[in-house]
Design a protein around this motif. Structure first.
Motif, short mmCIF file in Angstrom:
data_model
loop_
_atom_site.label_atom_id
_atom_site.label_comp_id
_atom_site.label_asym_id
_atom_site.label_seq_id
_atom_site.Cartn_x
_atom_site.Cartn_y
_atom_site.Cartn_z
N PRO A 47 0.83 -1.21 0.00
CA PRO A 47 0.00 0.00 0.00
C PRO A 47 0.86 1.26 0.00
O PRO A 47 2.05 1.22 0.34
CB PRO A 47 -0.80 -0.13 1.30
N SER A 48 0.26 2.36 -0.38
CA SER A 48 0.96 3.64 -0.35
C SER A 48 1.26 4.03 1.09
O SER A 48 0.61 3.56 2.02
CB SER A 48 0.12 4.72 -1.01
N LYS A 49 2.25 4.91 1.27
CA LYS A 49 2.58 5.35 2.62
C LYS A 49 1.52 6.32 3.13
O LYS A 49 0.77 6.92 2.36
CB LYS A 49 3.96 6.01 2.66
N VAL A 50 1.46 6.45 4.42
CA VAL A 50 0.53 7.37 5.05
C VAL A 50 0.87 8.81 4.67
O VAL A 50 2.04 9.18 4.59
CB VAL A 50 0.58 7.20 6.59
N TYR A 112 7.08 9.88 16.27
CA TYR A 112 6.16 8.78 15.94
C TYR A 112 6.30 8.44 14.45
O TYR A 112 6.70 9.27 13.63
CB TYR A 112 4.71 9.19 16.19
N LYS A 113 5.94 7.19 14.14
CA LYS A 113 5.78 6.82 12.74
C LYS A 113 4.53 5.95 12.61
O LYS A 113 4.16 5.22 13.53
CB LYS A 113 7.01 6.08 12.21
N VAL A 114 3.88 6.07 11.46
CA VAL A 114 2.67 5.30 11.17
C VAL A 114 2.91 4.53 9.89
O VAL A 114 3.32 5.11 8.87
CB VAL A 114 1.44 6.21 11.04
N VAL A 115 2.65 3.23 9.93
CA VAL A 115 2.92 2.33 8.81
C VAL A 115 1.61 1.73 8.32
O VAL A 115 0.87 1.12 9.11
CB VAL A 115 3.89 1.21 9.23
N LYS A 130 7.68 2.98 2.66
CA LYS A 130 8.28 4.09 3.39
C LYS A 130 7.34 4.53 4.51
O LYS A 130 6.16 4.73 4.29
CB LYS A 130 8.55 5.28 2.45
N ASP A 131 7.91 4.67 5.71
CA ASP A 131 7.11 5.10 6.86
C ASP A 131 6.93 6.61 6.84
O ASP A 131 7.75 7.35 6.33
CB ASP A 131 7.82 4.71 8.17
N GLU A 132 5.83 7.05 7.43
CA GLU A 132 5.60 8.49 7.62
C GLU A 132 5.93 8.83 9.06
O GLU A 132 5.37 8.26 10.00
CB GLU A 132 4.14 8.85 7.30
N ILE A 133 6.86 9.78 9.26
CA ILE A 133 7.38 10.10 10.59
C ILE A 133 7.04 11.54 10.95
O ILE A 133 7.05 12.42 10.09
CB ILE A 133 8.91 9.88 10.64
#
Length: 232
Positions: A47-50, A112-115, A130-133
């Motif tokens: 899936p696409s990153k957040v 924080y990061k959301v995956v 890629k994580d969103e931080i």
């Protein structure tokens, strides 16, 4: 005849489940002959990153995160960085697009990061590449302020130093419930600021708040209680 054992399929969408099956095709004088189809194979792209991860609400003990829904994602994993171990700890797995981290320390910076991930019926799980931080901070404790006027056109605002701040802002008004203007900032660990350019014999109202600078912007603390003084 030699046939390629693989095929590349392009222009697919992330997080969407696709099913594939294969058959052999033979050219004969009478036309094409197809073999039976193979078993169906299920697969999905990651899936696409957040996107638009934001700490849109913070207190001295909580941070609320929110983000946009990722098309095709089954859910999201939320992690908080632990500086002492240099690792991320998973806090929650959720299908929602927000999460509130609680019981935090006042005036403390957090990362924080959301995956996003996609889980298939066969048990396979695909995580975004890629994580969103985001870097943010909790509000500091609220400082207690006092104000005095020892000379004409000036007033000195004092407060107790609180931990975790990057500096202080001093605001003033000519009425308690009126519109406040920011006079200026004081550096980290400062405990006073002299406000100049006031009118002798006039009463002014003052309040103080902290600010904490993070990579994602500024987090502002709550205002102190309002204090007043009549300028000499």
């Amino acid at each position: 005849e030699t046939v390629s054992p693989k095929a590349e399929i392009t222009n697919l969408s992330g997080g969407v489940v696709y099913k594939f099956r294969v058959c052999a095709v033979f050219d004969t004088a009478d036309g094409e002959i197809k073999s039976e189809y193979s078993d169906t194979v299920t697969a999905s792209l990651k899936p696409s990153k957040v996107k638009n991860l934001d700490a849109d609400s913070v207190t001295s003990t909580t941070v609320k995160l929110s983000w946009d829904k990722v098309k095709g994602a089954t859910g999201y994993e939320i992690y908080r960085y632990n500086k002492s171990t240099d690792t991320y700890k998973k806090l929650k797995t959720t299908t929602e697009t927000s999460y509130t981290d609680k019981e935090l320390s006042a005036g403390t910076k957090y990362t924080y990061k959301v995956v996003s991930y996609k889980k298939l019926n066969n048990g396979n799980v695909y995580y975004c590449q890629k994580d969103e931080i985001i870097n943010t901070a909790t509000k500091t404790k609220t400082p207690s302020a006092t104000v005095s006027s020892g000379s004409k056109t000036k007033a000195t605002v004092k407060w107790n130093n609180v931990s975790g701040e990057s500096g202080y802002q001093v605001w003033y008004s000519t009425s308690k419930d009126g519109t406040y203007k920011r006079f200026g900032n004081a550096k980290a660990n400062a405990t006073s600021l002299t406000v100049t350019g006031l009118t002798s014999g006039k009463t002014y109202y003052f309040k103080v708040r902290t600010y904490t600078k993070t990579d994602s912007g500024y987090v502002y603390g709550d205002y102190s209680s309002v204090k007043s003084v009549k300028v000499k």
